[in-house]
Design an enzyme around this catalytic site. Structure first.
Site, PDB file in Angstrom:
ATOM      1  N   ASP A 173       0.771  -1.251   0.000  1.00 14.63           N
ATOM      2  CA  ASP A 173       0.000   0.000   0.000  1.00 14.63           C
ATOM      3  C   ASP A 173       0.802   1.301   0.000  1.00 14.63           C
ATOM      4  O   ASP A 173       0.466   2.243   0.730  1.00 14.63           O
ATOM      5  CB  ASP A 173      -0.956   0.029   1.199  1.00 14.63           C
ATOM      6  CG  ASP A 173      -1.828  -1.214   1.303  1.00 14.63           C
ATOM      7  OD1 ASP A 173      -1.950  -1.945   0.305  1.00 14.63           O
ATOM      8  OD2 ASP A 173      -2.384  -1.450   2.390  1.00 14.63           O
ATOM      9  N   LYS A 201      -7.273  -4.358  -2.443  1.00 15.36           N
ATOM     10  CA  LYS A 201      -7.861  -4.905  -1.220  1.00 15.36           C
ATOM     11  C   LYS A 201      -8.640  -3.848  -0.463  1.00 15.36           C
ATOM     12  O   LYS A 201      -8.408  -2.653  -0.632  1.00 15.36           O
ATOM     13  CB  LYS A 201      -6.773  -5.523  -0.340  1.00 15.36           C
ATOM     14  CG  LYS A 201      -5.736  -4.542   0.177  1.00 15.36           C
ATOM     15  CD  LYS A 201      -4.610  -5.284   0.889  1.00 15.36           C
ATOM     16  CE  LYS A 201      -3.639  -4.352   1.563  1.00 15.36           C
ATOM     17  NZ  LYS A 201      -4.150  -3.605   2.692  1.00 15.36           N
ATOM     18  N   CYS A 216      -1.861  -2.109   8.194  1.00 14.93           N
ATOM     19  CA  CYS A 216      -1.780  -3.117   7.125  1.00 14.93           C
ATOM     20  C   CYS A 216      -0.498  -3.952   7.194  1.00 14.93           C
ATOM     21  O   CYS A 216      -0.535  -5.166   6.995  1.00 14.93           O
ATOM     22  CB  CYS A 216      -1.921  -2.448   5.762  1.00 14.93           C
ATOM     23  SG  CYS A 216      -3.545  -1.668   5.536  1.00 14.93           S
TER      24      CYS A 216
END
Length: 180
Positions: A13, A75, A108
């Site tokens: 990310d 996601k 994350c």
């Protein structure tokens, strides 16, 4: 010790506005770029994810440009393990050593690392290639991931661990990446 044939690099990310807001963002992007380039030279596969790219944007240009051979796993789950097709793809690669980089360390990166450890993977957290919006959250994320059983390493440490020897064309190419 990491070996080229047992290792995969995971970038979590590193996207849009958020990537510019994290603690020491310039160093984060620079170190992840070094890792991608070194992995290309050494034949180590690279996976990357994007958390809700419609809202957070896509992976930053300087990293995305190095990833033209891969498509991101999109996601909405915090852990990459919850992204559609991610675990299936990881299992088909058949590598047990996961180099983990990205943002945010306490969300994350943390949830992915712990879940991968629970699945039996060896996680190698690259502390100068992970971050969060605040340094405190970055540090607590790193601490909790290490406590869960991950190896804590740096960009240079892991690159030289994969390289193994200080000779040949790969060493020359890697040396120029490290010096940047």
């Amino acid at each position: 010790m990491l070996t080229r044939d047992e290792t995969v690099l995971l970038i979590i990310d590193v996207q849009g506005k958020l990537a510019r807001l994290v603690h020491d963002s310039e160093a984060l992007v620079k170190n992840i770029s070094k890792l991608v380039r070194a992995c290309r030279i050494l034949g180590v596969p690279v996976l990357y994810t994007e958390q809700y790219p419609k809202g957070l944007g896509v992976t930053v240009d300087s990293i995305r440009e190095l990833l033209v051979e891969e498509a991101p796993f999109e996601k909405v789950s915090f852990s990459c393990c919850g992204a559609e097709g991610f675990m299936q793809h990881l299992r088909t690669i058949n590598r047990n050593e996961i180099i983990v980089t990205g943002i945010e360390s306490h969300v994350c990166v943390y949830q992915t690392s712990v879940e991968l450890i629970e699945y039996g993977y060896n996680v190698h957290l690259i502390t100068d290639a992970v971050s969060s919006r605040s340094r405190d959250n970055r540090d607590i994320g790193i601490h909790c991931i290490e406590t869960a059983g991950a190896w804590v390493k740096s960009t240079e440490m892991v690159i030289f661990e994969l390289l193994k020897i200080a000779e040949g064309e790969q060493f020359k190419a890697i040396s120029s990446i490290i010096k940047e």
